[in-house]
Design a protein around this motif. Structure first.
Motif, PDB file in Angstrom:
ATOM      1  N   THR A   1      -1.499   8.754  -1.027  1.00  0.00           N
ATOM      2  CA  THR A   1      -2.342   8.022  -1.976  1.00  0.00           C
ATOM      3  C   THR A   1      -3.772   7.891  -1.469  1.00  0.00           C
TER       4      THR A   1
ATOM      5  N   LEU B   1      -2.421   3.804 -10.392  1.00  0.00           N
ATOM      6  CA  LEU B   1      -1.026   4.146 -10.111  1.00  0.00           C
ATOM      7  C   LEU B   1      -0.347   4.780 -11.319  1.00  0.00           C
TER       8      LEU B   1
ATOM      9  N   LEU C   1       0.350   8.459 -11.037  1.00  0.00           N
ATOM     10  CA  LEU C   1       1.374   8.990 -10.142  1.00  0.00           C
ATOM     11  C   LEU C   1       2.638   9.340 -10.910  1.00  0.00           C
TER      12      LEU C   1
ATOM     13  N   VAL D   1       4.386   1.954  -6.251  1.00  0.00           N
ATOM     14  CA  VAL D   1       4.191   3.369  -5.946  1.00  0.00           C
ATOM     15  C   VAL D   1       5.533   4.094  -5.970  1.00  0.00           C
TER      16      VAL D   1
ATOM     17  N   LYS E   1       6.726   4.594  -9.557  1.00  0.00           N
ATOM     18  CA  LYS E   1       5.992   5.646 -10.255  1.00  0.00           C
ATOM     19  C   LYS E   1       6.431   7.031  -9.783  1.00  0.00           C
TER      20      LYS E   1
END
Length: 197
Positions: A16, A79, A82, A117, A120
């Motif tokens: 990221t 986010l 993602l 995260v 996703k």
């Protein structure tokens, strides 16, 4: 048998870096403060953590707190970009294999949005998240770090495996690259017999 695998969120599960960098760019621009927007990937890595702001002496504490808040708000929005395609190779199979073998997976991250995260990325967002402080209370038989890790500051822990039957705990610090780490993980993910040290 290894009972637990702990993986770093950034560097092993995904990367990221670009999102942190983009979020800081947005925050600085919002407050009309200059931040270079053409840094290389290696230069962007510093933006994974907020503590680099301490070196900016021309900003006061309130300004830094405002920047971090604005950065985190924008990061949360980013986010949404993602998805499973942002997973590093082998990670989805590794999670599935560890679940099949009833081996617990922890995720190491100081990111307060780490669970978001994982969600996703299509991984189990209920995965236990460990911070650096949590890791200091863990014992491991094998610790793998990347080639840039400063062991005195525990900066880039990527992976450690814990054996549940070992009475003689010991740590092996292996200087390696990301590719070696992934190969090492895949070795332990092939079948149950290979999970013995």
């Amino acid at each position: 048998m290894f009972s637990t695998v702990t993986l770093a969120l950034d560097g092993i599960i995904t990367d990221t870096t670009h999102i942190h960098y983009e979020s800081f760019l947005y925050a600085f621009n919002f407050f009309n403060i200059f931040l270079p927007d053409n840094l290389s990937y290696e230069e962007q890595i510093i933006f994974r953590k907020n503590d680099w702001l301490h070196s900016l002496l021309y900003l006061n504490i309130n300004q830094k707190e405002d920047i971090i808040k604005k950065k985190n708000d924008y990061y949360s929005t980013c986010l949404t970009k993602l998805n499973f395609e942002d997973l590093y190779p082998g990670i989805e199979n590794l999670f599935n294999e560890m679940e099949h073998l009833s081996i617990k997976i922890n995720c190491y991250s100081n990111n307060p949005l780490a669970k978001d995260v994982l969600k996703k990325l299509g991984l189990n967002y209920e995965t236990n998240i460990l911070t650096l402080d949590d890791l200091s209370n863990q014992s491991s038989d094998i610790m793998i770090v990347d080639h840039k890790t400063d062991l005195n500051h525990n900066s880039s822990l990527l992976l450690f495996l814990t054996q549940d039957y070992s009475n003689n705990k010991r740590v092996h610090c292996i200087q390696n690259t990301e590719e070696i780490t992934m190969d090492y993980l895949k070795k332990f993910g092939r079948n149950k017999d290979e999970l013995y040290y």
